[in-house]
Write a protein that holds these residues in place. Structure first.
Motif, PDB file in Angstrom:
ATOM      1  N   HIS A  29     -40.452  18.319   1.848  1.00  0.00           N
ATOM      2  CA  HIS A  29     -41.427  19.662   1.930  1.00  0.00           C
ATOM      3  C   HIS A  29     -42.794  18.776   2.608  1.00  0.00           C
ATOM      4  CE1 HIS A  29     -42.881  17.366  -1.699  1.00  0.00           C
ATOM      5  NE2 HIS A  29     -44.011  17.975  -1.464  1.00  0.00           N
ATOM      6  N   ASN A  30     -42.514  17.495   2.667  1.00  0.00           N
ATOM      7  CA  ASN A  30     -44.016  16.946   3.344  1.00  0.00           C
ATOM      8  C   ASN A  30     -44.081  16.983   4.799  1.00  0.00           C
ATOM      9  OD1 ASN A  30     -46.059  14.846   4.362  1.00  0.00           O
ATOM     10  ND2 ASN A  30     -45.752  13.800   2.378  1.00  0.00           N
ATOM     11  N   PRO A  31     -44.949  17.599   5.413  1.00  0.00           N
ATOM     12  CA  PRO A  31     -44.918  17.705   7.065  1.00  0.00           C
ATOM     13  C   PRO A  31     -45.312  16.252   7.858  1.00  0.00           C
ATOM     14  CG  PRO A  31     -46.841  18.699   6.057  1.00  0.00           C
ATOM     15  CD  PRO A  31     -46.185  18.339   4.916  1.00  0.00           C
ATOM     16  N   GLU A  32     -46.062  15.331   6.726  1.00  0.00           N
ATOM     17  CA  GLU A  32     -46.373  14.165   7.675  1.00  0.00           C
ATOM     18  C   GLU A  32     -45.059  13.160   7.741  1.00  0.00           C
ATOM     19  OE1 GLU A  32     -49.423  12.168   5.286  1.00  0.00           O
ATOM     20  OE2 GLU A  32     -50.970  13.898   5.970  1.00  0.00           O
ATOM     21  N   LEU A  33     -44.398  13.259   6.712  1.00  0.00           N
ATOM     22  CA  LEU A  33     -42.936  12.537   6.780  1.00  0.00           C
ATOM     23  C   LEU A  33     -42.067  13.090   7.865  1.00  0.00           C
ATOM     24  CD1 LEU A  33     -42.108  11.846   2.994  1.00  0.00           C
ATOM     25  CD2 LEU A  33     -43.364  10.469   4.657  1.00  0.00           C
ATOM     26  N   ALA A  34     -42.034  14.526   7.942  1.00  0.00           N
ATOM     27  CA  ALA A  34     -41.052  15.185   8.784  1.00  0.00           C
ATOM     28  C   ALA A  34     -41.422  14.639  10.262  1.00  0.00           C
ATOM     29  CB  ALA A  34     -40.952  16.656   8.783  1.00  0.00           C
ATOM     30  N   GLU A  35     -42.929  14.605  10.607  1.00  0.00           N
ATOM     31  CA  GLU A  35     -43.486  14.203  11.710  1.00  0.00           C
ATOM     32  C   GLU A  35     -42.968  12.895  12.391  1.00  0.00           C
ATOM     33  OE1 GLU A  35     -45.008  15.697  14.306  1.00  0.00           O
ATOM     34  OE2 GLU A  35     -45.207  17.620  13.265  1.00  0.00           O
ATOM     35  N   GLU A  36     -42.506  12.112  11.542  1.00  0.00           N
ATOM     36  CA  GLU A  36     -41.935  10.894  11.938  1.00  0.00           C
ATOM     37  C   GLU A  36     -40.406  10.814  12.284  1.00  0.00           C
ATOM     38  OE1 GLU A  36     -42.601   7.411   8.781  1.00  0.00           O
ATOM     39  OE2 GLU A  36     -44.355   8.652   8.152  1.00  0.00           O
ATOM     40  N   THR A  37     -39.929  11.771  12.287  1.00  0.00           N
ATOM     41  CA  THR A  37     -38.481  12.024  12.687  1.00  0.00           C
ATOM     42  C   THR A  37     -38.248  12.595  14.011  1.00  0.00           C
ATOM     43  OG1 THR A  37     -38.223  14.263  11.676  1.00  0.00           O
ATOM     44  CG2 THR A  37     -37.878  12.477  10.200  1.00  0.00           C
ATOM     45  N   GLN A  38     -37.232  12.528  14.575  1.00  0.00           N
ATOM     46  CA  GLN A  38     -37.084  12.951  15.861  1.00  0.00           C
ATOM     47  C   GLN A  38     -37.117  14.532  16.237  1.00  0.00           C
ATOM     48  OE1 GLN A  38     -33.123  10.837  16.197  1.00  0.00           O
ATOM     49  NE2 GLN A  38     -33.930   9.445  18.025  1.00  0.00           N
ATOM     50  N   ARG A  39     -36.283  15.182  15.161  1.00  0.00           N
ATOM     51  CA  ARG A  39     -36.431  16.544  15.212  1.00  0.00           C
ATOM     52  C   ARG A  39     -36.606  17.170  13.968  1.00  0.00           C
ATOM     53  NH1 ARG A  39     -31.399  20.431  15.692  1.00  0.00           N
ATOM     54  NH2 ARG A  39     -30.402  18.408  15.483  1.00  0.00           N
ATOM     55  N   ILE A  40     -37.187  18.199  13.939  1.00  0.00           N
ATOM     56  CA  ILE A  40     -37.713  19.034  12.641  1.00  0.00           C
ATOM     57  C   ILE A  40     -37.230  20.466  12.701  1.00  0.00           C
ATOM     58  CG2 ILE A  40     -39.737  19.528  11.134  1.00  0.00           C
ATOM     59  CD1 ILE A  40     -41.401  17.664  12.878  1.00  0.00           C
ATOM     60  N   VAL A  41     -36.325  20.630  11.438  1.00  0.00           N
ATOM     61  CA  VAL A  41     -35.788  21.935  11.504  1.00  0.00           C
ATOM     62  C   VAL A  41     -36.629  22.589  10.243  1.00  0.00           C
ATOM     63  CG1 VAL A  41     -33.660  23.125  10.950  1.00  0.00           C
ATOM     64  CG2 VAL A  41     -33.765  21.328  12.545  1.00  0.00           C
ATOM     65  N   THR A  42     -37.135  23.750  10.480  1.00  0.00           N
ATOM     66  CA  THR A  42     -37.729  24.547   9.262  1.00  0.00           C
ATOM     67  C   THR A  42     -36.846  25.493   8.905  1.00  0.00           C
ATOM     68  OG1 THR A  42     -39.916  24.085  10.319  1.00  0.00           O
ATOM     69  CG2 THR A  42     -39.612  25.901   8.678  1.00  0.00           C
ATOM     70  N   ILE A  43     -36.852  25.510   7.486  1.00  0.00           N
ATOM     71  CA  ILE A  43     -35.837  26.590   6.748  1.00  0.00           C
ATOM     72  C   ILE A  43     -36.725  27.366   5.898  1.00  0.00           C
ATOM     73  CG2 ILE A  43     -34.323  27.093   5.032  1.00  0.00           C
ATOM     74  CD1 ILE A  43     -33.056  25.704   7.286  1.00  0.00           C
ATOM     75  N   SER A  44     -36.629  28.755   5.925  1.00  0.00           N
ATOM     76  CA  SER A  44     -37.569  29.858   5.321  1.00  0.00           C
ATOM     77  C   SER A  44     -36.584  30.855   4.734  1.00  0.00           C
ATOM     78  CB  SER A  44     -38.448  30.222   5.981  1.00  0.00           C
ATOM     79  OG  SER A  44     -39.495  31.089   5.280  1.00  0.00           O
ATOM     80  N   ASP A  45     -36.508  31.352   3.490  1.00  0.00           N
ATOM     81  CA  ASP A  45     -35.816  32.303   3.095  1.00  0.00           C
ATOM     82  C   ASP A  45     -34.369  32.403   3.532  1.00  0.00           C
ATOM     83  OD1 ASP A  45     -35.190  34.654   1.574  1.00  0.00           O
ATOM     84  OD2 ASP A  45     -35.780  36.034   3.336  1.00  0.00           O
ATOM     85  N   LYS A  80     -39.341  18.985  18.208  1.00  0.00           N
ATOM     86  CA  LYS A  80     -39.326  17.551  18.043  1.00  0.00           C
ATOM     87  C   LYS A  80     -40.431  17.036  17.176  1.00  0.00           C
ATOM     88  CE  LYS A  80     -38.098  16.501  23.027  1.00  0.00           C
ATOM     89  NZ  LYS A  80     -38.340  16.158  24.263  1.00  0.00           N
ATOM     90  N   GLY A  81     -40.219  15.915  16.544  1.00  0.00           N
ATOM     91  CA  GLY A  81     -40.886  15.224  15.883  1.00  0.00           C
ATOM     92  C   GLY A  81     -41.856  14.069  16.469  1.00  0.00           C
ATOM     93  N   GLY A  82     -42.519  13.354  15.756  1.00  0.00           N
ATOM     94  CA  GLY A  82     -43.151  12.094  16.471  1.00  0.00           C
ATOM     95  C   GLY A  82     -42.284  10.886  16.997  1.00  0.00           C
TER      96      GLY A  82
END
Length: 251
Positions: free
Chosen positions: A217-233, A241-243
């Motif tokens: 749930h930590n956006p700062e950690l997610a930014e360290e990965t190649q790709r960020i997938v967001t799940i909602s409901d 893309k991540g950082g």
């Protein structure tokens, strides 16, 4: 031509480690209180990719993690793990797939309390039938890799939170799994220790070419990965893309 552009053809050649199509998960099916948690998830993860799945509490990411990790089955949809159609795998074979294909890292470490760090790391190999001498050799090498070589004879209650998590990561690597699945791996750690754990994941990804899925749930950690997938409901509501800019690990 940029490094990213040059790497793109190599990325296209990578096989899909995770291929999920139309995944639904319902509980209390047919009852008045039937509850649908996942509502048609499509997710593809390439071999060697470092991906994060983010979402608020109740978004469905833990339910999705359980299905990715073969801890639960979808109510509807198809899931291939490293080419294996999970819907066709009998229940009595799921534990074998979990033990050999997936390395789990949890927020709560899940180490066996009365067993040394070395024995904790050896355990998945014991279940896999690895001979004693080989599993001890491999466990020692993995503990050295995560910086716990001088603590291998210690019990979990003699270790700090960060040390326990490093042992847990070594255990997750024991059977050289196709994928590392990390569920809030820094959630119980202070920021400095959490930084050390994330650096270790980066090392495993960069040097070992491991496919890593980070649930957070930590956006700062997610930014360290190649790709960020967001799940909602229960749905994928975003992907970017991540950082971590390299498309796939090169070593």
């Amino acid at each position: 031509m940029s490094a990213e552009t040059k790497q793109a053809p190599m990325a296209a050649q990578r096989r899909l480690m995770i291929d999920m199509r139309g995944i639904h998960k319902r509980f209390y099916i047919g009852q008045p209180n039937e509850l649908e948690i996942l509502k048609g998830i499509d997710l593809q993860v390439q071999e060697g990719e470092f991906l994060s799945i983010v979402g608020a509490s109740g978004s469905g990411k833990s339910t999705l993690m359980n299905i990715i990790g073969a801890l639960d089955r979808p109510t509807q949809g198809s899931y291939f793990l490293d080419g294996v159609p999970m819907g066709e795998v009998p229940d009595d074979m799921l534990s074998e797939i979990r033990n050999c294909k997936i390395g789990f890292v949890f927020q709560t470490f899940n180490l066996i309390p009365r067993t040394t760090a070395l024995s904790n790391v050896e355990l998945p190999m014991l279940y896999a039938g690895v001979p004693l001498r080989e599993r001890t050799r491999r466990a020692k090498a993995l503990l050295e890799l995560v910086g716990m070589g001088d603590r291998m004879r210690h019990l979990p209650n003699e270790l700090s939170g960060g040390q326990k998590q490093r042992v847990a990561i070594a255990r997750a690597m024991a059977n050289d799994p196709a994928i590392l699945l990390a569920d809030e791996p820094t959630g119980a750690l202070d920021s400095q220790t959490g930084r050390m754990v994330m650096d270790l994941f980066h090392t495993l990804h960069r040097r070992g070419g491991k496919t890593i899925v980070l649930i957070t749930h930590n956006p700062e950690l997610a930014e360290e990965t190649q790709r960020i997938v967001t799940i909602s409901d229960g749905r994928v509501t975003g992907e970017r893309k991540g950082g971590l800019r390299h498309a796939v690990p090169t070593a």
